[in-house]
Design an enzyme around this catalytic site. Structure first.
Site, short mmCIF file in Angstrom:
data_model
loop_
_atom_site.label_atom_id
_atom_site.label_comp_id
_atom_site.label_asym_id
_atom_site.label_seq_id
_atom_site.Cartn_x
_atom_site.Cartn_y
_atom_site.Cartn_z
N ASP A 46 47.32 20.54 16.14
CA ASP A 46 48.44 21.10 15.39
C ASP A 46 49.05 20.06 14.46
O ASP A 46 48.31 19.25 13.88
CB ASP A 46 49.48 21.68 16.36
CG ASP A 46 50.06 22.97 15.87
OD1 ASP A 46 50.90 22.92 14.95
OD2 ASP A 46 49.67 24.04 16.37
N HIS A 80 55.89 22.77 14.31
CA HIS A 80 54.97 23.82 14.77
C HIS A 80 54.22 23.38 16.01
O HIS A 80 54.11 24.13 16.99
CB HIS A 80 53.99 24.15 13.63
CG HIS A 80 53.11 25.32 13.87
ND1 HIS A 80 51.88 25.21 14.50
CD2 HIS A 80 53.24 26.64 13.56
CE1 HIS A 80 51.31 26.41 14.55
NE2 HIS A 80 52.12 27.30 14.00
N SER A 124 50.22 32.30 16.16
CA SER A 124 50.29 30.88 16.52
C SER A 124 50.84 30.69 17.93
O SER A 124 50.47 29.74 18.62
CB SER A 124 51.22 30.13 15.56
OG SER A 124 50.53 29.58 14.48
#
Length: 421
Positions: A172, A214, A380
């Site tokens: 990520d 994220h 996600s």
């Protein structure tokens, strides 16, 4: 381009340009966005480079980007005086070598009405596709969570008896290095540091660049499902949430070579491909590591078009359920290539503390201050929920990753917040 994609692509394009890489958009005949790719470059197997060169005008050169395994990156800069585009070169290669595979959008035997279809294979040469987390995996930009701003949702599971140690690798944007005293469910998370921007002259808070946080949010979702697992968040998307296909494969190779190697890998990113071809990079990666359990997000465009690597039958493809945990989320990709759906709307988890400027309409350019937690939607965040379930089962039963994967998918309808395709 639609307005959301246009906003995200501008960020990605500028970030790649800053490191000397030009990325471009390929369009369908009706003007829709088809896929993203690196301009002036082709991707191929080592053993096919010579015949690709024979199929093109003189000038094809190999680019050394430290790609691992059998991947070769080829430059078109000197072919036809630098005027030949990637789509033109691929069309010529396919015409002269007859190597283009038949595009398909489903797995063998999954659509009985249409009959069995042969699994796709990557052709002799492909674009260097761009994998990214934007639009394709977060369905929205982060928001300030309602209610208790310190409690994750879904809540952390109770840690039970375990018989083995398990590690989840999160590919990520990196790890915000949060204090576990304030985020007790993140105990056991580590990874590559993810810095925030300089302080805002207005709020004095650090700026939160687009896509930052994220990886930390994904790690938090996984840890809530697998409280005893170790989670390693690696920075595989430092260029505004995007990376080139061959570079991504090299990073995955490095990840699986770590000691200890991750038992389960979560990839909340992916790409659409030219003519829905298989991804050459991921095809070669899986051939080299057939036992790796890769959990991948299915994408957020509300389409049944294959999204790689999720569309592979060897990957665990995860779509998103809405807040009722029964119906598919409005943004989730779908189709026979999606293995399982999990909660993807309304996740609340760890995030950055700072000032965020919205990049997408209709909120752009509104500014929001965050206090270390966010509400976020997207496949996600459905994907790490499933990765966490697999890791937790491994820890409790001692099963292999492949066996735990099979058991979780087989019992998906019985698990809260999870459902089969």
């Amino acid at each position: 381009m639609d307005m959301v994609f246009d906003a995200q692509f501008r960020i990605i394009k500028d970030a790649f340009a800053a490191r000397g890489v030009e990325v471009a958009v390929a369009y369908t005949p009706d003007g829709e966005v088809d896929y993203l790719y690196e301009a002036g470059r082709l991707l191929a197997r080592d053993g096919d480079v010579a015949r690709i060169a024979e199929a093109l005008p003189p000038g094809l050169e190999r680019v050394d980007r430290r790609s691992r395994g059998e991947l070769a990156v080829l430059s078109l800069d000197r072919v036809a005086g630098g005027a030949m585009t990637v789509p033109e070169a691929l069309a010529l290669v396919e015409a002269r070598l007859g190597t283009g595979p038949r595009p398909i959008d489903r797995r063998p035997g999954r659509d009985s009405a249409a009959g069995p279809v042969q699994e796709p294979r990557a052709p002799v040469a492909t674009p260097v596709h761009v994998l990214h987390i934007s639009r394709l995996c977060p369905g929205t930009e982060p928001e300030v969570p309602p209610g208790d701003p310190t409690a994750p949702w879904p809540p952390p599971c109770e840690a039970g008896e375990t018989v083995r140690e398990v590690t989840i690798g999160v590919c990520d944007t990196g790890w915000l290095q949060l204090d576990v005293a304030a985020y007790p469910w993140l105990d056991g998370v580590s990874g590559d540091p993810e810095p925030l921007g300089p302080p805002s002259p207005i709020s004095g808070l650090p700026r939160i660049p687009a896509f930052r946080g994220h990886g930390t949010f994904v790690a938090g979702v996984a840890k809530c499902q697998a409280p005893t697992a170790a989670v390693s968040v690696v920075d595989h998307f430092s260029t505004s949430g995007a990376e080139l296909e061959d570079v991504m494969i090299a990073k995955l190779e490095a990840l699986v070579s770590q000691s200890p190697a991750p038992d389960v890998i979560n990839l909340s990113a992916g790409t659409y491909t030219r003519d829905n071809w298989s991804s050459l990079g991921f095809e070669l990666f899986q051939q080299a590591h057939p036992d790796v359990v890769l959990v991948a997000a299915a994408g957020n465009d509300g389409t049944d078009r294959p999204f790689y690597p999720a569309a592979y039958d060897w990957a665990v493809s995860v779509g998103a359920l809405g807040p009722d945990q029964t119906h598919r989320a409005w943004f989730s990709n779908h189709g026979p290539w999606v293995d399982v759906y999990a909660l993807g709307e309304g996740h609340v988890n760890a995030y950055a503390t700072g000032e965020y400027t919205y990049q997408e309409p209709p909120k752009r350019p509104a500014v929001q201050n965050f206090a270390g937690m966010a509400r976020w939607d997207g496949t996600s965040f459905a994907a790490p929920l499933v990765a966490g379930l697999i890791a937790d089962r491994m820890a409790r039963t001692g099963e292999s990753a492949q066996d735990a994967r099979a058991a979780v998918l087989a019992s998906a309808q019985e698990l809260p917040g999870v459902g089969r395709a």
